[in-house]
Design a protein around this motif. Structure first.
Motif, PDB file in Angstrom:
ATOM      1  N   MET A 114       0.851  -1.204   0.000  1.00 42.40           N
ATOM      2  CA  MET A 114       0.000   0.000   0.000  1.00 42.40           C
ATOM      3  C   MET A 114       0.885   1.253   0.000  1.00 42.40           C
ATOM      4  O   MET A 114       1.826   1.358   0.789  1.00 42.40           O
ATOM      5  CB  MET A 114      -0.908   0.003   1.233  1.00 42.40           C
ATOM      6  CG  MET A 114      -1.840   1.215   1.301  1.00 42.40           C
ATOM      7  SD  MET A 114      -2.855   1.211   2.799  1.00 42.40           S
ATOM      8  CE  MET A 114      -3.860  -0.256   2.531  1.00 42.40           C
ATOM      9  N   SER A 115       0.567   2.201  -0.880  1.00 43.37           N
ATOM     10  CA  SER A 115       1.365   3.411  -0.961  1.00 43.37           C
ATOM     11  C   SER A 115       1.123   4.294   0.251  1.00 43.37           C
ATOM     12  O   SER A 115       0.125   4.148   0.978  1.00 43.37           O
ATOM     13  CB  SER A 115       1.015   4.189  -2.240  1.00 43.37           C
ATOM     14  OG  SER A 115      -0.336   4.633  -2.184  1.00 43.37           O
ATOM     15  N   GLN A 116       2.046   5.236   0.474  1.00 45.91           N
ATOM     16  CA  GLN A 116       1.922   6.134   1.617  1.00 45.91           C
ATOM     17  C   GLN A 116       0.684   7.010   1.504  1.00 45.91           C
ATOM     18  O   GLN A 116       0.016   7.302   2.508  1.00 45.91           O
ATOM     19  CB  GLN A 116       3.172   6.999   1.736  1.00 45.91           C
ATOM     20  CG  GLN A 116       4.404   6.249   2.207  1.00 45.91           C
ATOM     21  CD  GLN A 116       5.574   7.170   2.454  1.00 45.91           C
ATOM     22  OE1 GLN A 116       5.561   8.341   2.075  1.00 45.91           O
ATOM     23  NE2 GLN A 116       6.616   6.650   3.094  1.00 45.91           N
ATOM     24  N   SER A 117       0.338   7.451   0.286  1.00 41.84           N
ATOM     25  CA  SER A 117      -0.839   8.301   0.119  1.00 41.84           C
ATOM     26  C   SER A 117      -2.112   7.555   0.467  1.00 41.84           C
ATOM     27  O   SER A 117      -3.004   8.096   1.139  1.00 41.84           O
ATOM     28  CB  SER A 117      -0.907   8.823  -1.324  1.00 41.84           C
ATOM     29  OG  SER A 117      -0.983   7.736  -2.245  1.00 41.84           O
ATOM     30  N   GLY A 176      -2.268   7.107   4.191  1.00 41.54           N
ATOM     31  CA  GLY A 176      -2.662   8.348   4.842  1.00 41.54           C
ATOM     32  C   GLY A 176      -4.152   8.581   4.764  1.00 41.54           C
ATOM     33  O   GLY A 176      -4.797   8.981   5.742  1.00 41.54           O
ATOM     34  N   VAL A 177      -4.734   8.325   3.566  1.00 39.51           N
ATOM     35  CA  VAL A 177      -6.186   8.482   3.406  1.00 39.51           C
ATOM     36  C   VAL A 177      -6.929   7.515   4.315  1.00 39.51           C
ATOM     37  O   VAL A 177      -7.930   7.872   4.953  1.00 39.51           O
ATOM     38  CB  VAL A 177      -6.587   8.265   1.936  1.00 39.51           C
ATOM     39  CG1 VAL A 177      -8.101   8.196   1.792  1.00 39.51           C
ATOM     40  CG2 VAL A 177      -6.015   9.369   1.064  1.00 39.51           C
ATOM     41  N   LEU A 178      -6.451   6.274   4.395  1.00 35.19           N
ATOM     42  CA  LEU A 178      -7.106   5.269   5.219  1.00 35.19           C
ATOM     43  C   LEU A 178      -7.067   5.644   6.698  1.00 35.19           C
ATOM     44  O   LEU A 178      -8.052   5.469   7.420  1.00 35.19           O
ATOM     45  CB  LEU A 178      -6.436   3.907   5.000  1.00 35.19           C
ATOM     46  CG  LEU A 178      -7.068   2.715   5.732  1.00 35.19           C
ATOM     47  CD1 LEU A 178      -8.488   2.503   5.255  1.00 35.19           C
ATOM     48  CD2 LEU A 178      -6.229   1.453   5.511  1.00 35.19           C
ATOM     49  N   LEU A 179      -5.935   6.175   7.143  1.00 36.31           N
ATOM     50  CA  LEU A 179      -5.792   6.531   8.548  1.00 36.31           C
ATOM     51  C   LEU A 179      -6.632   7.753   8.920  1.00 36.31           C
ATOM     52  O   LEU A 179      -7.117   7.863  10.044  1.00 36.31           O
ATOM     53  CB  LEU A 179      -4.315   6.788   8.869  1.00 36.31           C
ATOM     54  CG  LEU A 179      -3.401   5.552   8.851  1.00 36.31           C
ATOM     55  CD1 LEU A 179      -1.941   5.967   8.998  1.00 36.31           C
ATOM     56  CD2 LEU A 179      -3.791   4.585   9.961  1.00 36.31           C
ATOM     57  N   THR A 180      -6.766   8.686   7.982  1.00 38.18           N
ATOM     58  CA  THR A 180      -7.534   9.903   8.283  1.00 38.18           C
ATOM     59  C   THR A 180      -9.027   9.746   8.012  1.00 38.18           C
ATOM     60  O   THR A 180      -9.809  10.610   8.402  1.00 38.18           O
ATOM     61  CB  THR A 180      -7.004  11.085   7.449  1.00 38.18           C
ATOM     62  OG1 THR A 180      -7.082  10.751   6.055  1.00 38.18           O
ATOM     63  CG2 THR A 180      -5.569  11.409   7.820  1.00 38.18           C
ATOM     64  N   PHE A 181      -9.431   8.656   7.358  1.00 43.13           N
ATOM     65  CA  PHE A 181     -10.835   8.483   6.994  1.00 43.13           C
ATOM     66  C   PHE A 181     -11.761   8.476   8.219  1.00 43.13           C
ATOM     67  O   PHE A 181     -12.802   9.160   8.207  1.00 43.13           O
ATOM     68  CB  PHE A 181     -11.011   7.199   6.179  1.00 43.13           C
ATOM     69  CG  PHE A 181     -12.432   6.965   5.753  1.00 43.13           C
ATOM     70  CD1 PHE A 181     -12.987   7.709   4.726  1.00 43.13           C
ATOM     71  CD2 PHE A 181     -13.212   6.005   6.388  1.00 43.13           C
ATOM     72  CE1 PHE A 181     -14.306   7.501   4.336  1.00 43.13           C
ATOM     73  CE2 PHE A 181     -14.523   5.795   6.001  1.00 43.13           C
ATOM     74  CZ  PHE A 181     -15.067   6.548   4.970  1.00 43.13           C
ATOM     75  N   PRO A 182     -11.447   7.740   9.314  1.00 45.39           N
ATOM     76  CA  PRO A 182     -12.346   7.774  10.478  1.00 45.39           C
ATOM     77  C   PRO A 182     -12.507   9.179  11.065  1.00 45.39           C
ATOM     78  O   PRO A 182     -13.607   9.569  11.452  1.00 45.39           O
ATOM     79  CB  PRO A 182     -11.669   6.828  11.480  1.00 45.39           C
ATOM     80  CG  PRO A 182     -10.818   5.933  10.644  1.00 45.39           C
ATOM     81  CD  PRO A 182     -10.341   6.781   9.511  1.00 45.39           C
ATOM     82  N   VAL A 183     -11.409   9.946  11.094  1.00 45.31           N
ATOM     83  CA  VAL A 183     -11.490  11.308  11.612  1.00 45.31           C
ATOM     84  C   VAL A 183     -12.350  12.176  10.701  1.00 45.31           C
ATOM     85  O   VAL A 183     -13.155  12.989  11.161  1.00 45.31           O
ATOM     86  CB  VAL A 183     -10.077  11.911  11.766  1.00 45.31           C
ATOM     87  CG1 VAL A 183     -10.161  13.353  12.245  1.00 45.31           C
ATOM     88  CG2 VAL A 183      -9.238  11.074  12.712  1.00 45.31           C
TER      89      VAL A 183
END
Length: 284
Positions: free
Chosen positions: A1-4, A7-14
């Motif tokens: 999985m790419s860094q971008s 990042g989207v996956l980690l920020t999605f819940p927020v």
């Protein structure tokens, strides 16, 4: 999985939390502020009528005035007392570490529980009347007197809030450069002059941070008035958030309550902007 993608996956819940619990309610409140929504039926568009209604509503202006008094009378003593306590507690030592932990106890207590404790304190046989009795003063009706109720709330809120600000100011004081104080001592500056000429200017950012969050918190205060006095007696403690709640739910004037909420939000934004502007002005 790419860094971008990560990042989207980690920020999605927020992002979902922000949209569902902040953006959608905010947009809905803005829309409802232009309607005559009464909790039943469909909101009807009335334009600026709710905002015009505020101009002729004595309840709104009474609540706005009480909110201003409440804000000033809680913020100023809280910050002053917190600073006076933080200065000695910022010194190193095991005793000070214990005192810093102890003074945080009121701040971490749930506000509802704190309010219930203070209802007991302000009762006829409570601690408040016991203390004034030692001074030869007759027992007072702290929460049912239109003259005393707002000050009873102020005392409770100052006691509740001070611990958090003590810790913030203590951290700010401990971060100040020691070399400046050494130079001041060599120049023969006294404690009072050092505090006024060195400590306060260097602590300005921390003080303004405390000021911003304390003013914002005071202008949104609802729980103390709701639990201790119910906005009374005779609307003496009916701060604006309580008046907004009363119009929204018991009276079911949700459109009008939304308009008042927008006005309160606008005032808070303006006040915060002025405070941050002062901070930037001091840096120029």
């Amino acid at each position: 999985m790419s860094q971008s993608k990560a990042g989207v996956l980690l920020t999605f819940p927020v992002a979902v939390f922000f949209v569902v619990f902040w953006l959608v309610p905010f947009v809905s409140a803005v829309y409802l502020s232009f309607t005559d929504y009464e909790m039943a039926g469909t909101p009807g568009w009335i334009g600026l009528d709710n905002y015009r209604r505020m101009l002729d509503d004595p309840g709104f202006w009474n609540s706005a005035g009480i909110t201003a008094i409440y804000t000033v009378c809680t913020v100023v003593p809280t910050i002053v007392l917190a600073l006076l306590v933080a200065v000695p507690l910022s010194k190193p030592g095991r005793l000070n570490r214990g005192l810093r932990a102890l003074i945080m106890v009121p701040a971490v207590m749930p506000l509802a529980a704190t309010s219930m404790v203070w209802v007991i304190i302000y009762s006829d046989q409570g601690l408040a009347n016991t203390l004034v009795g030692f001074l030869g003063v007759a027992p007072q009706s702290w929460l049912t007197s239109s003259d005393l109720a707002i000050w009873a709330l102020v005392v409770m809120v100052v006691w509740k809030s001070m611990g958090l600000f003590v810790i913030i100011l203590t951290a700010g004081l401990q971060a100040l450069p020691g070399e400046v104080y050494e130079a001041a001592a060599i120049d023969g500056a006294g404690a009072a002059r050092t505090f006024v000429r060195i400590t306060l200017p260097l602590l300005r950012r921390t003080l303004l941070f405390v000021l911003v969050i304390s003013v914002a918190g005071a202008m949104q205060a609802f729980v103390p008035a709701f639990l201790l006095t119910g906005g009374g007696p005779a609307d003496a403690t009916q701060v604006l958030p309580y008046y907004i709640w009363a119009n929204a739910f018991p009276y079911e004037h949700l459109g009008y309550a939304s308009a008042m909420g927008m006005v309160l939000l606008a005032v808070m934004v303006i006040v915060s902007a002025l405070q941050f502007g002062f901070l930037r002005g001091g840096d120029s």
